[in-house]
Design a protein around this motif. Structure first.
Motif, PDB file in Angstrom:
ATOM      1  N   PRO A  92       5.567   6.487  14.389  1.00 15.91           N
ATOM      2  CA  PRO A  92       5.322   5.092  13.972  1.00 15.91           C
ATOM      3  C   PRO A  92       4.453   4.990  12.730  1.00 15.91           C
ATOM      4  O   PRO A  92       3.467   5.711  12.584  1.00 15.91           O
ATOM      5  CB  PRO A  92       4.622   4.495  15.195  1.00 15.91           C
ATOM      6  CG  PRO A  92       3.928   5.656  15.831  1.00 15.91           C
ATOM      7  CD  PRO A  92       4.803   6.859  15.594  1.00 15.91           C
ATOM      8  N   TRP A  93       4.843   4.062  11.850  1.00 14.66           N
ATOM      9  CA  TRP A  93       4.090   3.822  10.623  1.00 14.66           C
ATOM     10  C   TRP A  93       3.330   2.503  10.646  1.00 14.66           C
ATOM     11  O   TRP A  93       2.338   2.354   9.950  1.00 14.66           O
ATOM     12  CB  TRP A  93       5.045   3.817   9.418  1.00 14.66           C
ATOM     13  CG  TRP A  93       5.783   5.092   9.218  1.00 14.66           C
ATOM     14  CD1 TRP A  93       5.420   6.330   9.665  1.00 14.66           C
ATOM     15  CD2 TRP A  93       7.019   5.272   8.515  1.00 14.66           C
ATOM     16  NE1 TRP A  93       6.351   7.273   9.278  1.00 14.66           N
ATOM     17  CE2 TRP A  93       7.357   6.650   8.560  1.00 14.66           C
ATOM     18  CE3 TRP A  93       7.877   4.417   7.837  1.00 14.66           C
ATOM     19  CZ2 TRP A  93       8.501   7.171   7.971  1.00 14.66           C
ATOM     20  CZ3 TRP A  93       9.030   4.930   7.248  1.00 14.66           C
ATOM     21  CH2 TRP A  93       9.338   6.296   7.312  1.00 14.66           C
ATOM     22  N   PRO A 124       4.761   8.099   4.718  1.00 16.20           N
ATOM     23  CA  PRO A 124       5.145   8.399   3.333  1.00 16.20           C
ATOM     24  C   PRO A 124       4.458   7.457   2.346  1.00 16.20           C
ATOM     25  O   PRO A 124       4.305   6.267   2.633  1.00 16.20           O
ATOM     26  CB  PRO A 124       6.667   8.179   3.337  1.00 16.20           C
ATOM     27  CG  PRO A 124       7.072   8.316   4.770  1.00 16.20           C
ATOM     28  CD  PRO A 124       5.921   7.797   5.570  1.00 16.20           C
ATOM     29  N   PRO A 125       4.036   7.982   1.202  1.00 13.00           N
ATOM     30  CA  PRO A 125       3.410   7.124   0.182  1.00 13.00           C
ATOM     31  C   PRO A 125       4.348   5.991  -0.233  1.00 13.00           C
ATOM     32  O   PRO A 125       5.555   6.185  -0.366  1.00 13.00           O
ATOM     33  CB  PRO A 125       3.150   8.089  -0.984  1.00 13.00           C
ATOM     34  CG  PRO A 125       3.143   9.456  -0.363  1.00 13.00           C
ATOM     35  CD  PRO A 125       4.109   9.397   0.779  1.00 13.00           C
ATOM     36  N   GLY A 126       3.780   4.810  -0.421  1.00 14.67           N
ATOM     37  CA  GLY A 126       4.567   3.666  -0.851  1.00 14.67           C
ATOM     38  C   GLY A 126       5.354   2.984   0.251  1.00 14.67           C
ATOM     39  O   GLY A 126       6.173   2.099  -0.031  1.00 14.67           O
ATOM     40  N   ARG A 175       6.317  -4.079   6.199  1.00 20.82           N
ATOM     41  CA  ARG A 175       6.712  -5.492   6.249  1.00 20.82           C
ATOM     42  C   ARG A 175       8.057  -5.712   5.566  1.00 20.82           C
ATOM     43  O   ARG A 175       8.893  -6.485   6.034  1.00 20.82           O
ATOM     44  CB  ARG A 175       5.638  -6.374   5.607  1.00 20.82           C
ATOM     45  CG  ARG A 175       4.347  -6.403   6.389  1.00 20.82           C
ATOM     46  CD  ARG A 175       3.391  -7.460   5.868  1.00 20.82           C
ATOM     47  NE  ARG A 175       2.184  -7.504   6.678  1.00 20.82           N
ATOM     48  CZ  ARG A 175       2.069  -8.162   7.815  1.00 20.82           C
ATOM     49  NH1 ARG A 175       3.110  -8.845   8.267  1.00 20.82           N
ATOM     50  NH2 ARG A 175       0.953  -8.156   8.491  1.00 20.82           N
ATOM     51  N   GLY A 176       8.256  -5.034   4.451  1.00 26.58           N
ATOM     52  CA  GLY A 176       9.540  -5.146   3.775  1.00 26.58           C
ATOM     53  C   GLY A 176      10.668  -4.591   4.616  1.00 26.58           C
ATOM     54  O   GLY A 176      11.774  -5.147   4.646  1.00 26.58           O
TER      55      GLY A 176
END
Length: 319
Positions: free
Chosen positions: A179-180, A225-227, A231-232
């Motif tokens: 999970p992120w 992961p970077p970036g 939400r998007g």
């Protein structure tokens, strides 16, 4: 999980301690006033060094100095002037929005830790200013049982496993996820992460998780992961998954204002004391729960599957 909670409480107590003191506190005084540090002084020093680094990484202005010229041992404090925000002026609508945002999170055990830190500080003979708790009492609903463990998994960067009943499927499937983030969109909660079985980014709606969420790996084993824009990801997923549908509801006069605000049309119900509303929705499960919350003030006329879902939820409440 218990270790992470203890660390959070210790850091909060340390902040309250250093923010409340009117002078620099030595390491010995901090050790006596802040709960959670080990008995061994060497172990305390190592832990305290890590805590200082973490506070500075969080942007908290931790200062080092002495209270009088000639003092050999330096101490620590948090300058209230540097820590507090300057006075700002807000319009009434801005205040209302900030008030709602402030209600998102509430960790009652942290309030207890703050009070405990003040008591220990005063017991150690250190003059502390009285810190009043802000008058904020959050009330954001997180009815899904999966919310707590998923939020903890995101916080601690650890993988999880759970059963998931996707739209159109009668049986749940096991999913393994790194999970992120956990995101709320339009009143619904989602978790975003890497599906390790499919080796791809996935979005899961918490209301469709079936059964308990289990931790499947140690803390710190998940890398975001970077970036990454969780939400998007939820916004794009919701856009693809939510084809709008129309429903017709009979609503009692003087009730159902939460539904009336979003009505596409208000029609005559041909029954005294009732109105007929046409509304748009996308998720039958969530919408049926929302409609059922109005109880006897709302009757679903169509479609049939929504009416059956609402009746099923009401029967479950009565049972």
């Amino acid at each position: 999980m218990a270790m992470s909670r203890r660390k959070t409480e210790r850091l909060l107590s340390l902040v309250v301690c250093l923010l409340s003191a009117r002078r620099y506190l030595t390491a010995t005084q901090i050790r006596a006033a802040v709960p959670g540090y080990p008995d061994s002084f060497e172990a305390f020093k190592r832990m305290f060094e890590r805590d200082k680094d973490e506070l500075r990484e969080l942007g908290i202005p931790l200062e080092t100095g002495t209270n009088a010229p000639g003092e050999e041992e330096s101490g620590y404090r948090i300058s209230r002037q540097a820590y507090e925000l300057p006075d700002i002026r807000l319009e009434p609508d801005e205040v209302a929005v900030l008030g709602l945002a402030a209600r998102v999170w509430r960790r009652a055990e942290l309030a207890g830790a703050a009070e405990g830190a003040l008591l220990k500080l005063r017991a150690a003979g250190i003059d502390a200013e009285d810190l009043t708790q802000p008058g904020i009492e959050p009330r954001v609903q997180t009815p899904e049982a999966a919310f707590g463990p998923l939020w903890e998994a995101v916080r601690d960067r650890r993988p999880v496993a759970f059963g998931y009943r996707a739209a159109g499927r009668s049986a749940a499937q096991r999913r393994n996820l790194e999970p992120w983030g956990v995101v709320n969109r339009r009143g619904r909660w989602y978790v975003v992460g890497q599906d390790t079985d499919r080796q791809a980014e996935r979005v899961f709606r918490l209301s469709r998780i079936d059964g308990a969420v289990s931790f499947s790996g140690p803390p710190g084993s998940v890398t975001v992961p970077p970036g990454t824009d969780v939400r998007g990801a939820v916004r794009d997923w919701d856009k693809d998954a939510s084809a709008p549908r129309s429903c017709l509801l009979r609503v009692r006069s003087g009730a159902g204002y939460g539904l009336r605000r979003h009505a596409l049309r208000v029609l005559s119900a041909e029954m005294p004391g009732w109105d007929c509303l046409e509304l748009s929705y996308s998720d039958t499960g969530w919408w049926s729960e929302h409609v059922a919350s109005f109880g006897a003030d709302v009757v679903v006329l169509e479609p049939t599957d929504l009416r059956d879902a609402v009746i099923g939820r009401l029967k479950g409440v009565l049972a």
